[in-house]
Design a protein around this motif. Structure first.
Motif, PDB file in Angstrom:
ATOM      1  N   ILE A 328       0.855  -1.198   0.000  1.00 45.42           N
ATOM      2  CA  ILE A 328       0.000   0.000   0.000  1.00 45.42           C
ATOM      3  C   ILE A 328       0.888   1.245   0.000  1.00 45.42           C
ATOM      4  CG2 ILE A 328      -1.401   1.449   1.549  1.00 45.42           C
ATOM      5  CD1 ILE A 328      -3.258  -0.310   0.218  1.00 45.42           C
ATOM      6  N   GLU A 329       0.533   2.201  -0.827  1.00 42.66           N
ATOM      7  CA  GLU A 329       1.192   3.508  -0.763  1.00 42.66           C
ATOM      8  C   GLU A 329       0.189   4.511  -0.238  1.00 42.66           C
ATOM      9  OE1 GLU A 329       3.311   6.767  -3.719  1.00 42.66           O
ATOM     10  OE2 GLU A 329       3.752   4.637  -3.932  1.00 42.66           O
ATOM     11  N   ILE A 330       0.646   5.354   0.687  1.00 44.13           N
ATOM     12  CA  ILE A 330      -0.252   6.367   1.249  1.00 44.13           C
ATOM     13  C   ILE A 330       0.251   7.748   0.858  1.00 44.13           C
ATOM     14  CG2 ILE A 330      -1.029   7.436   3.396  1.00 44.13           C
ATOM     15  CD1 ILE A 330      -1.452   4.703   4.503  1.00 44.13           C
ATOM     16  N   LYS A 331      -0.667   8.537   0.304  1.00 43.33           N
ATOM     17  CA  LYS A 331      -0.358   9.925  -0.040  1.00 43.33           C
ATOM     18  C   LYS A 331      -1.213  10.839   0.832  1.00 43.33           C
ATOM     19  CE  LYS A 331       0.922   9.410  -4.918  1.00 43.33           C
ATOM     20  NZ  LYS A 331       0.608   9.868  -6.285  1.00 43.33           N
ATOM     21  N   ILE A 332      -0.677  12.010   1.113  1.00 38.03           N
ATOM     22  CA  ILE A 332      -1.451  13.043   1.813  1.00 38.03           C
ATOM     23  C   ILE A 332      -1.495  14.241   0.881  1.00 38.03           C
ATOM     24  CG2 ILE A 332      -1.578  14.508   3.855  1.00 38.03           C
ATOM     25  CD1 ILE A 332      -0.151  12.228   5.370  1.00 38.03           C
ATOM     26  N   GLU A 344       2.563  19.048   6.896  1.00 38.93           N
ATOM     27  CA  GLU A 344       1.348  19.745   6.459  1.00 38.93           C
ATOM     28  C   GLU A 344       0.163  18.786   6.421  1.00 38.93           C
ATOM     29  OE1 GLU A 344       1.535  22.009   2.864  1.00 38.93           O
ATOM     30  OE2 GLU A 344       3.467  22.918   3.388  1.00 38.93           O
ATOM     31  N   LYS A 345      -1.003  19.301   6.785  1.00 39.78           N
ATOM     32  CA  LYS A 345      -2.203  18.458   6.803  1.00 39.78           C
ATOM     33  C   LYS A 345      -2.828  18.354   5.417  1.00 39.78           C
ATOM     34  CE  LYS A 345      -3.532  19.538  11.575  1.00 39.78           C
ATOM     35  NZ  LYS A 345      -4.592  20.126  12.417  1.00 39.78           N
ATOM     36  N   GLY A 346      -3.423  17.196   5.169  1.00 38.87           N
ATOM     37  CA  GLY A 346      -4.141  16.978   3.920  1.00 38.87           C
ATOM     38  C   GLY A 346      -5.001  15.733   4.033  1.00 38.87           C
ATOM     39  N   ASP A 387     -10.300  11.274   5.491  1.00 36.84           N
ATOM     40  CA  ASP A 387      -9.619  11.518   6.765  1.00 36.84           C
ATOM     41  C   ASP A 387      -8.497  12.525   6.541  1.00 36.84           C
ATOM     42  OD1 ASP A 387     -11.145   9.653   8.168  1.00 36.84           O
ATOM     43  OD2 ASP A 387      -9.777   8.011   7.706  1.00 36.84           O
ATOM     44  N   ILE A 388      -8.259  13.350   7.562  1.00 38.34           N
ATOM     45  CA  ILE A 388      -7.185  14.344   7.499  1.00 38.34           C
ATOM     46  C   ILE A 388      -5.987  13.823   8.287  1.00 38.34           C
ATOM     47  CG2 ILE A 388      -6.552  16.733   8.049  1.00 38.34           C
ATOM     48  CD1 ILE A 388      -8.702  16.513   5.922  1.00 38.34           C
ATOM     49  N   GLY A 389      -4.806  14.016   7.731  1.00 34.92           N
ATOM     50  CA  GLY A 389      -3.600  13.575   8.426  1.00 34.92           C
ATOM     51  C   GLY A 389      -2.376  14.324   7.953  1.00 34.92           C
ATOM     52  N   TYR A 390      -1.254  14.031   8.575  1.00 32.67           N
ATOM     53  CA  TYR A 390       0.028  14.579   8.122  1.00 32.67           C
ATOM     54  C   TYR A 390       1.109  13.547   8.400  1.00 32.67           C
ATOM     55  CZ  TYR A 390       0.855  15.757  13.076  1.00 32.67           C
ATOM     56  OH  TYR A 390       1.015  15.698  14.440  1.00 32.67           O
ATOM     57  N   ARG A 391       2.293  13.757   7.787  1.00 34.33           N
ATOM     58  CA  ARG A 391       3.376  12.798   7.921  1.00 34.33           C
ATOM     59  C   ARG A 391       4.635  13.516   8.394  1.00 34.33           C
ATOM     60  NH1 ARG A 391       3.624   8.254   3.955  1.00 34.33           N
ATOM     61  NH2 ARG A 391       2.562   9.727   2.625  1.00 34.33           N
ATOM     62  N   ILE A 392       5.325  12.919   9.358  1.00 38.51           N
ATOM     63  CA  ILE A 392       6.633  13.421   9.808  1.00 38.51           C
ATOM     64  C   ILE A 392       7.556  12.218   9.972  1.00 38.51           C
ATOM     65  CG2 ILE A 392       7.909  14.506  11.707  1.00 38.51           C
ATOM     66  CD1 ILE A 392       5.562  16.333  12.184  1.00 38.51           C
ATOM     67  N   ASP A 393       8.718  12.293   9.300  1.00 33.29           N
ATOM     68  CA  ASP A 393       9.718  11.212   9.365  1.00 33.29           C
ATOM     69  C   ASP A 393       9.101   9.844   9.050  1.00 33.29           C
ATOM     70  OD1 ASP A 393      11.632  13.070  10.145  1.00 33.29           O
ATOM     71  OD2 ASP A 393      11.169  12.808  12.278  1.00 33.29           O
ATOM     72  N   GLY A 394       8.219   9.824   8.066  1.00 34.42           N
ATOM     73  CA  GLY A 394       7.618   8.560   7.637  1.00 34.42           C
ATOM     74  C   GLY A 394       6.394   8.144   8.430  1.00 34.42           C
ATOM     75  N   LYS A 395       6.255   8.651   9.647  1.00 31.80           N
ATOM     76  CA  LYS A 395       5.096   8.304  10.498  1.00 31.80           C
ATOM     77  C   LYS A 395       3.895   9.168  10.116  1.00 31.80           C
ATOM     78  CE  LYS A 395       6.930   8.743  14.700  1.00 31.80           C
ATOM     79  NZ  LYS A 395       8.390   8.787  14.654  1.00 31.80           N
TER      80      LYS A 395
END
Length: 506
Positions: A328-332, A344-346, A387-395
């Motif tokens: 699975i690939e996850i994009k924001i 950044e949130k998306g 759903d809204i989310g963001y990514r930092i250092d892969g998490k």
């Protein structure tokens, strides 16, 4: 269909597949019964119309599921807590020829256009077809539907999420590896309703590997004395549930490693996991591996997970939902579909082999949220989660639903933001914030809180104290008008906090 192969493999042993309310079903009988039910289904109607299974945790439900898969058709699990009217709504959509009924509802309640089979009928089928064997060529395979789960639709009409054999094989390969489910004869808690996709972890992950599923029936769940008695006798190794169910269990002081000495792993999904809950679980169960998972039904149960460590609990940010699973690939992305920068949130988008083909007979809704995206030269299914989310250092971090963003007095507010901060207040175990409407407009916010430790203060005094602490963490316009204290949150069929019921009680 790795689950069918797993059951066949362990049918040659004396292992127990399911335990529920003192009754056991062996792998040998699970294999034999599912062959009989599959043979019956193939004989009574040749097309692959899905079947409906209406019930809770009866051991015979699983042979019906596996029998359906062996006969080349999908099953639709509907929990006993659903009213018959809901079952009929789904039946109108699917037009099943057979309903397996494990409830007290009479056959007449389902109408005349479908064959309704109760436990007596099923036992008769098991006897009549006891020597039947189904060829592997008949099994559900590739992109054919294995099961369908009906989720609430905005119009009040449920949407049927189609999950295929391919979806399941991709998901189970990852989750089995991540949870370290092996063939040693593990005991896995089977508490989550079959109509909620989190149940798939125990069901598929366990049966593929010869584990015993320790089922908790609705009857047991309604009797806490019996529930904790069963826990103490269960020898459960792996716990699978929502955070809300864990929160309910924490109200019992004796719920700890002495009660469940063999519990070494716990994964929670379906809701936001708070730091307070995590701390309390790890204090009660020293050395436990606690994991937080995330994923929508439309992408087969879960697409991310992470081990909850002390560093994560002590971090400023909320508990992350983790890293993307294999395949699975996850994009924001922002509102224009462009990927946002780290931090950044998306909107969360998932792409890959676990993503569903869409909603059953509902192309309009399917087109709204499903599409194809090219990954490494291959076209893969993609799903806009909302759903809204963001990514930092892969998490990846979850920030709430797009539709949980509200406007109050001109301010845009994320409900989950307030709930996360309420959980940082001393003595707050869990919290819910509800928008209260007046004349079709949000008039104010109401907080509902479950305390870690009960005290002798009134609801009003507790509420004032909590609000004062909350004002140190968030802007004043985000602070709920009042805070109500509850002993424990009501939970719905899916094991999540029942916000609708809370709203009705306001």
């Amino acid at each position: 269909m790795e689950i069918i192969k797993g059951i066949k493999k362990y049918a040659n042993t004396d292992r127990i597949a399911l335990k529920c309310d003192g009754e056991e079903l062996s792998y040998k009988d699970l294999e034999r019964f599912s062959e009989s039910i599959g043979a019956y289904l193939k004989e009574v109607h040749s097309d692959n119309t899905p079947i409906i299974i209406y019930g809770n945790k009866d051991n015979l439900i699983v042979p019906c599921m596996i029998g359906a898969l062996k006969s080349g058709r999908a099953y639709i699990p509907l929990d006993v807590t659903f009213p018959v009217e809901r079952v009929l709504t789904v039946a109108e959509e699917v037009e099943p020829k057979i309903i397996f009924n494990f409830t007290d509802s009479s056959k007449e309640e389902f109408g005349l256009n479908v064959t309704v089979l109760d436990k007596d009928d099923i036992n008769r089928i098991l006897e009549e077809y006891k020597n039947e064997v189904i060829n592997e060529a008949s099994w559900v395979k590739n992109d054919e539907n294995a099961y369908m789960l009906f989720t609430s639709g905005s119009t009040g009409k449920p949407k049927g999420v189609q999950i295929s054999s391919n979806n399941l094989d991709n998901f189970t390969k990852w989750i089995i590896d991540y949870l370290k489910i092996d063939d040693s004869g593990m005991i896995i808690m089977n508490q989550v309703s079959y109509s909620f996709d989190v149940s798939v972890i125990a069901l598929y992950g366990g049966l593929i590997n010869g584990a015993t599923l320790f089922s908790l029936s609705k009857k047991t769940m309604g009797n806490y004395k019996e529930l904790f008695k069963q826990f103490s006798e269960s020898n459960i190794n792996l716990w699978v549930s929502t955070p809300s169910f864990v929160g309910i269990c924490l109200n019992e002081d004796s719920f700890n490693s002495k009660m469940m000495p063999k519990l070494n792993s716990m994964i929670v999904l379906g809701e936001v996991l708070s730091k307070n809950l995590s701390k309390e679980v790890l204090e009660r169960f020293p050395g436990l591996r606690l994991m937080n998972g995330y994923g929508p039904t439309e992408a087969t149960v879960a697409v991310t997970a992470i081990d909850v460590t002390d560093d994560i609990i002590n971090d400023d940010k909320s508990i992350p939902i983790g890293y993307a699973m294999d395949g699975i690939e996850i994009k924001i992305v922002d509102k224009n579909g462009k990927e946002v920068a780290d931090g950044e949130k998306g909107e969360i988008i998932m792409i890959g082999k676990s993503v569903s083909k869409g909603y059953f007979k509902n192309q309009e809704k399917t087109n709204e949220v499903f599409y194809y995206e090219e990954i490494n030269g291959l076209k893969e299914r993609a799903y806009r989660a909302g759903d809204i989310g963001y990514r930092i250092d892969g998490k990846i971090y979850y920030c709430g639903r797009k539709d949980f963003q509200i406007k109050l007095n001109g301010f845009r507010i994320e409900i989950e933001d307030i709930e996360n901060n309420l959980c940082k207040v001393p003595n707050v175990r869990n919290a819910v914030v509800l928008p209260v409407y007046k004349d079709e407009k949000i008039a104010y916010l109401q907080g509902v809180v479950e305390l870690k430790e009960k005290n002798n203060l009134s609801n009003l005094k507790n509420g004032v104290m909590i609000k004062k602490e909350l004002e140190k963490l968030i802007q004043s316009y985000m602070v709920p008008r009042s805070i109500k204290i509850v002993d424990e949150f009501p939970i719905n069929t899916n094991g999540k906090i029942d916000r609708k019921k809370l709203m009705e009680e306001m």
